[in-house]
Design a protein around this motif. Structure first.
Motif, short mmCIF file in Angstrom:
data_model
loop_
_atom_site.label_atom_id
_atom_site.label_comp_id
_atom_site.label_asym_id
_atom_site.label_seq_id
_atom_site.Cartn_x
_atom_site.Cartn_y
_atom_site.Cartn_z
N ARG A 172 -3.49 -19.57 19.32
CA ARG A 172 -5.05 -19.92 21.28
C ARG A 172 -5.38 -18.54 20.18
NH1 ARG A 172 0.29 -17.88 23.73
NH2 ARG A 172 -1.63 -16.87 25.04
N LEU A 173 -6.08 -18.73 19.88
CA LEU A 173 -7.00 -17.39 18.79
C LEU A 173 -8.18 -18.25 18.53
CD1 LEU A 173 -8.16 -14.62 17.50
CD2 LEU A 173 -6.49 -14.56 15.18
N ALA B 27 -10.60 -13.90 28.54
CA ALA B 27 -9.45 -13.97 29.18
C ALA B 27 -8.45 -14.79 28.34
CB ALA B 27 -9.78 -15.46 30.38
N LEU B 28 -8.85 -15.26 27.18
CA LEU B 28 -8.11 -15.87 26.38
C LEU B 28 -7.90 -14.68 25.21
CD1 LEU B 28 -10.01 -19.33 25.02
CD2 LEU B 28 -7.62 -19.35 26.78
N ILE C 33 -3.47 -10.93 24.09
CA ILE C 33 -3.32 -9.06 23.40
C ILE C 33 -1.86 -8.66 24.38
CG2 ILE C 33 -4.08 -6.71 24.19
CD1 ILE C 33 -6.88 -7.60 23.27
N ASP C 34 -1.95 -9.16 25.84
CA ASP C 34 0.09 -9.30 27.08
C ASP C 34 0.46 -9.87 25.84
OD1 ASP C 34 -2.62 -7.78 28.37
OD2 ASP C 34 -2.43 -9.92 29.72
N GLU C 35 0.59 -10.72 25.70
CA GLU C 35 1.62 -11.29 24.35
C GLU C 35 2.16 -10.98 23.64
OE1 GLU C 35 3.30 -16.34 22.95
OE2 GLU C 35 1.45 -15.75 24.97
#
Length: 172
Positions: free
Chosen positions: A142-143, A160-161, A166-168
């Motif tokens: 995903r990064l 957004a990605l 960062i949220d995860e």
């Protein structure tokens, strides 16, 4: 197809619903393939070269040994890269020793003192790989997708990605 569209085209659109079984006697078509491809007239098929089987993950006929070795290699490299960045143990004394010698801090010193472009490029490329490494392959993928979006000028999608990443995992 050529008759229908007037001339040969460099590519063709194929819809699975429109496919028909081609008689074996008509399967040898004129295609521009690399010399490694061989036509098997008995089967009416071209034989895939070994390097392409490997490259695209086709069955190598080794009962999964190649895949197992590559997975173990990938996992060892990932553990080592993460240890180089975070100082976390890899679970293997030899890998821990390598990770300590090639820590981000040590690489930064070498980069600072490097005298030539080749060394600087090698160290900076290594640092990029270290920072991309993650024990969770999905997060690393995903990064890569987020970086691709950013480099492709899709800044809103990239943001957004990156935010989702960062949220995860706020430490990644």
């Amino acid at each position: 197809i050529i008759n229908a569209f007037g001339a040969e085209r460099p590519s063709r659109y194929v819809c699975q619903a429109n496919l028909e079984i081609c008689p074996l006697s008509e399967r040898k078509i004129d295609v521009d393939l690399e010399p490694e491809w061989e036509y098997n007239s008995a089967e009416g098929m071209y034989t895939l070269p070994e390097d392409l089987k490997f490259k695209y993950g086709r069955d190598l006929g080794d009962d999964g040994l190649t895949k197992q070795c590559l997975v173990e290699l990938r996992d060892s490299l990932t553990r080592t890269l993460v240890a180089m960045r975070d100082g976390a143990p890899t679970g293997t004394a030899k890998l821990d020793a390598v990770a300590k010698k090639l820590s981000v801090e040590n690489l930064m010193h070498v980069l600072r003192d490097s005298q030539d472009l080749d060394t600087s490029t090698t160290i900076s490329d290594s640092l990029k790989e270290i920072w991309r490494a993650h024990n969770n392959g999905d997060l690393k993928d995903r990064l890569d997708t987020a970086i691709g979006a950013l480099l492709g000028g899709k800044t809103e999608r990239a943001l957004a990605l990156f935010t989702d990443l960062i949220d995860e995992d706020p430490n990644y």
